[in-house]
Design an enzyme around this catalytic site. Structure first.
Site, PDB file in Angstrom:
ATOM      1  CG  HIS A 124      -1.712   1.256   1.381  1.00  0.00           C
ATOM      2  ND1 HIS A 124      -2.950   1.418   0.820  1.00  0.00           N
ATOM      3  CD2 HIS A 124      -1.415   2.425   2.006  1.00  0.00           C
ATOM      4  CE1 HIS A 124      -3.396   2.643   1.094  1.00  0.00           C
ATOM      5  NE2 HIS A 124      -2.485   3.268   1.822  1.00  0.00           N
ATOM      6  CG  HIS A 129       0.560   6.260  -0.345  1.00  0.00           C
ATOM      7  ND1 HIS A 129      -0.371   7.260  -0.490  1.00  0.00           N
ATOM      8  CD2 HIS A 129       0.067   5.434   0.607  1.00  0.00           C
ATOM      9  CE1 HIS A 129      -1.392   7.043   0.339  1.00  0.00           C
ATOM     10  NE2 HIS A 129      -1.149   5.936   1.019  1.00  0.00           N
ATOM     11  CD  GLU A 170      -4.645   6.632   1.998  1.00  0.00           C
ATOM     12  OE1 GLU A 170      -4.649   5.616   1.283  1.00  0.00           O
ATOM     13  OE2 GLU A 170      -3.727   6.882   2.811  1.00  0.00           O
ATOM     14  CB  SER A 189      -2.500  -0.853  -3.094  1.00  0.00           C
ATOM     15  OG  SER A 189      -3.430  -0.266  -2.208  1.00  0.00           O
TER      16      SER A 189
HETATM   17 FE   LIG Z   1      -2.489   5.211   2.518  1.00  0.00          FE
END
Ligand SMILES: [Fe+2]
Length: 258
Positions: A124, A129, A170, A189
């Site tokens: 993740h 990111h 996010e 992800s």
């Molecule tokens: Fe995150």
């Protein structure tokens, strides 16, 4: 490693990544996860995400070495992918973002939970990111987010501004070439979350700051509403708008109640 002086609130959470301790099985899990996600992302991820992934030379076949990733990233945008021990309280988290250090977990999900982990793992954090941190405007936006939030101590206002983080960093979407593309880590992800958007399970509205501030975050179900920007300048400017409102003493939490 950053010192107590540089990051007084986050210092106790900083660790080293013990790269040699990863097992062959863990490298194989990373490789499998990346190879599962890439076909969908080649079609549906923002160009800036895919460019970031390539420019940082993120590995396909083994877990990323965070020092090597940071060396490349630092040259491009001044960001650093900094290993931390796990969940961090908000003040430490904001302090790190303001210093262009992304708190990064080093553990990887196991084979029994390939599709979902409740807590962020290295997939993740790094796969999801870090490629966006190579984009100069996004990089500036994220550091500014940390700077603004690190000066706020009102929980209701922080929750409100947290919605900007949620619906961009996010679960952010962007319109490119007439199509909706994903750039938020929760979409990058996760096959389930990304497919939900692609298959039309989620309404996509234009990113309007006040609407984002009024839209509560739901963590326990697939998204039914997300927001698409037109360019990354839009979220960079949104943070400056927010900062100006805060300096003027606007009560952002009253906007939520409105
Ligand atoms: Fe995150």
């Amino acid at each position: 490693m950053a010192t107590m002086l540089e990051l007084p609130k986050a210092a106790s959470f900083l660790i080293e990544q013990n790269y040699a301790a990863y097992t062959t099985e863990q490298h194989a899990i990373w490789a499998e996860l990346v190879s599962r996600r890439m076909p969908q992302l080649q079609q549906h991820a923002a160009a800036e995400y895919l460019d970031g992934f390539e420019s940082l030379c993120l590995p396909y076949d083994r877990l990323p070495n965070l020092a090597a990733v940071s060396a490349k990233l630092q040259k491009r945008t001044g960001w650093n992918t900094t290993p931390v021990s796990g969940f961090m309280p908000a003040p430490a988290f904001f302090e790190m973002l303001a210093a262009r250090r992304f708190p990064t977990t080093t553990w990887l999900r196991n084979r029994e939970s390939l599709e979902y982990t409740p807590e962020p793992d290295i997939l993740h954090d790094v796969f999801g990111h870090v490629p966006m941190h190579a984009h100069p405007v996004f990089a500036d936006f994220l550091a500014h987010y940390g700077q603004v939030c690190s000066r706020i101590f009102d929980e209701a206002i922080l929750e409100c501004i947290g919605r900007v983080f949620w619906y961009t960093v996010e679960f952010g979407l962007i319109r490119q070439g007439g199509r909706v593309k994903v750039y938020g880590s929760g979409l990058i992800s996760s096959n389930g979350e990304c497919s939900n958007v692609i298959e039309g399970g989620c309404e996509v509205r234009p990113f309007v700051l006040d609407e984002v501030l009024r839209t509560p975050v739901k963590v326990d179900e697939m998204h039914r509403l997300l927001f698409a920007i037109e360019s990354f300048d839009q979220i960079y400017e949104a943070m400056h708008t927010l900062e100006a409102r805060i300096q003027l003493g606007s009560r952002l939490d009253e906007q939520i109640a409105a």
